[in-house]
Design an enzyme around this catalytic site. Sequence first.
Site, PDB file in Angstrom:
ATOM      1  N   ASP A  25       0.826  -1.198   0.000  1.00  0.00           N
ATOM      2  CA  ASP A  25       0.000   0.000   0.000  1.00  0.00           C
ATOM      3  C   ASP A  25       0.868   1.258   0.000  1.00  0.00           C
ATOM      4  OD1 ASP A  25      -2.268  -1.593   0.154  1.00  0.00           O
ATOM      5  OD2 ASP A  25      -2.389  -1.470   2.346  1.00  0.00           O
ATOM      6  N   TYR A  71       6.630  -9.734   6.872  1.00  0.00           N
ATOM      7  CA  TYR A  71       6.660  -8.296   7.121  1.00  0.00           C
ATOM      8  C   TYR A  71       7.192  -8.026   8.528  1.00  0.00           C
ATOM      9  CZ  TYR A  71       3.688  -7.133   3.068  1.00  0.00           C
ATOM     10  OH  TYR A  71       3.176  -6.955   1.800  1.00  0.00           O
TER      11      TYR A  71
END
Length: 301
Positions: free
Chosen positions: A62, A135
């Site tokens: 994003d 992540y």
Amino acid sequence: MTDAGTTDLVRVRLDLAYDGAAFAGWAAQPGLRTVQGVLEDALTTVLRLPVPARLTVAGRTDAGVHARGQVAHVDVPRSAWEAVPGRSAHRPEEALLTRLTGVLGRAGASDVVVTGVRVAPPGFDARFSAVWRRYAYRIADEPRRRDPLARAHVLWHPRSLDVAAMAAAGAWLLGEHDFAAYCKPREGATTIRTLLDLDWRRAGEGEPDAGLVVATVRADAFCHSMVRALVGAHLAVGEGRRGVEWPREVLAAGRRDPAVTVAPARGLTLEEVGYPDDVHLAARALEARAVRTLPTPPATG
């Protein structure tokens, strides 16, 4: 260019890193600066392609999200691939890496770097062959840990966090579940994922992230905003506003909970993408393309 199974195309793997602060995310969007757009423009220029290059990526990040270990692939006409070295003695992989570095630098795109170029093995697909993505989310919850030079990559949190409680809450979410409660819905897309790791710890002195609260989140795949929503739920636990069981209760409800705050993008970095052995790449890609459903619980009574 999507079929790398013909002899006229060469599938090339690119390993990437980027600072997402100035990008409107990975995916190309008209009129916006995106990682995909910048890289595709550079590839089209370097390879002198008659049509724009088209990248396939392991995980679409994003706006504002960073990457240290992103992976993408592009299918290149064999003639263009073999022409990359020009009159030099370099292999096409070396020549493409050098030329991309130069083009990106001249274009002012120093916030995106191609760290590796190689011919992909048979069956490789950057997105569908991946077996997991990892992540990290970094938080400074103590004023003395607020490094202004790292402010674009670390969330500055105003309150001290109970890391042990956050770790305990995360352990309840591991395994295969429908993560609809933590995802922005997309029509026709499944929200079933297998969460492999959700660990919270405070990095020790001498470590690169010394003093920071760091979440490591690893799954076979992630749906839109999933990691940041998970972080947001655990911040509520770490602050003591919610109990350790609350993230699990949100998951069980099976719907997006407005009480879950999506954490800011700047603390999130895609660290690594995992792939199986080369002989299993094609089979993994086929498996990943299948629509996922949860097992039906056995009938009772």
